[in-house]
Enzyme design. Sequence first.
Site, PDB file in Angstrom:
ATOM      1  N   GLU A 268      49.129  36.452  41.448  1.00  0.00           N
ATOM      2  CA  GLU A 268      47.820  36.257  42.092  1.00  0.00           C
ATOM      3  C   GLU A 268      46.970  35.532  41.066  1.00  0.00           C
ATOM      4  OE1 GLU A 268      44.337  36.175  42.877  1.00  0.00           O
ATOM      5  OE2 GLU A 268      44.106  38.355  42.735  1.00  0.00           O
ATOM      6  N   CYS A 302      38.524  35.692  41.138  1.00  0.00           N
ATOM      7  CA  CYS A 302      39.510  34.652  41.436  1.00  0.00           C
ATOM      8  C   CYS A 302      39.209  33.990  42.779  1.00  0.00           C
ATOM      9  CB  CYS A 302      40.920  35.238  41.431  1.00  0.00           C
ATOM     10  SG  CYS A 302      41.072  36.717  42.441  1.00  0.00           S
TER      11      CYS A 302
END
Length: 500
Positions: A268, A302
């Site tokens: 991720e 993110c």
Amino acid sequence: AAAATQAVPAPNQQPEVFYNQIFINNEWHDAVSKKTFPTVNPSTGEVICQVAAGDKEDVDRAVKAARAAFQLGSPWRRMDASDRGRLLNRLADLIERDRTYLAALETLDNGKPYVISYLVDLDMVLKCLRYYAGWADKYHGKTIPIDGDFFSYTRHEPVGVCGQIIPWNFPLLMQAAKLGPALATGNVVVMKVAEQTPLTALYVANLTKEAGFPPGVVNVVPGFGPTAGAAIASHEDVDKVAFTGSTEVGHLIQVAAGRSNLKKVTLELGGKSPNIIVSDADMDWAVEQAHFALFFNQGQCCGAGSRTFVQEDVYAEFVERSVARAKSRVVGNPFDSQTEQGPQVDETQFNKVLGYIKSGKEEGAKLLCGGGAAADRGYFIQPTVFGDVQDGMTIAKEEIFGPVMQILKFKTIEEVVGRANNSKYGLAAAVFTKDLDKANYLSQALQAGTVWINCYDVFGAQSPFGGYKMSGNGRELGEYGLQAYTEVKTVTIKVPQKNS
């Protein structure tokens, strides 16, 4: 928000650190090398304490402990799935017991506002662990009507020793999101925690022992990426590695996994997520949500909405209101209940973000507010907004990971789809519009693992999260998050006679 804040217990602004070593086999150890590293309070730049610096030898010890705990016939392998769920629920109960302490420790080490640590991070940690506790005895195989006199079925077996490398932006939450599915499905874990924020994860490691997880099931090694992280990614006896962090490091991990034992990899990684404001959007809501999408967690997300595309006929109004909102953002001591924004996590990130601001100015973006340090000490940066940003500018292409908003103008829906998708990343995206047809079209056209419509940063333990393109491989959270932690085994048995 004010009412919620009042319900938050007052923090101890100097929480005691109980654990700063390496956790292997339910015991605390110094590093084999005896080396330590400092962890720093980003609000002041002062050292909180020294932490054991794990390296390859420590990872080897942790992997051996994990492998022993995973042997056939071990207490962990023999445990009923429902009891694995019970242990996860017990772990959640212990975290809830110590919620005030953990929220304060997270704020001390990471710099995020204490109210957010308590209400957002800890809340999601509890929900995530309890969600996966519920899956422990419900994620199972099927019987299959194979041709001939055979009985065929599948088993969902644990992968084995799982290396997990977690980042510094949501330390407790990232730990829970990785431990939950791994332990629910019967795996064993060697976790490398970020060197910037090791303290809360080490405290939770001790809670896994208190909860009753057998020795070797959970092992936590603080240390650096190029040493401890690399040792996990390249280890011949680690069956899977899961990493959350930068795309740059994700490359290294995938390469190391391929060069070693072809371990399974889930990643991720970074993002440069487009947030599209269509001219018919509710302007009050869109301005506030776009502000939240970028500035939440000091911009250290993110999935941050870091390219705000605004349709041309509302662009001027949106920019004016966004600048006013950024100027009103309260930056300060993260233990103050009025603070909206604390410091960046460390000096490296602080300097990196200031470098991107300099680049934006040099490349011709219009600096509308902010642009510098927000305090004499600590790693605080002013909420910064750039207008007239062009797609080719560095600040429009690279992940800044700080409180720097880029606003870009677009004319048509078709145009903005092409521009939004013209990125190496594909983690998240959002659309603000009252037009159902536009929302539906954009939700299909945008290349992103998550698309939010008229909202941003809405996460649930039940909903998967992950990236297209260079934002990663695989999904975390939800039922989909279990897939990466299981091997599907087909068992076929010859029978004398099969009947329907």
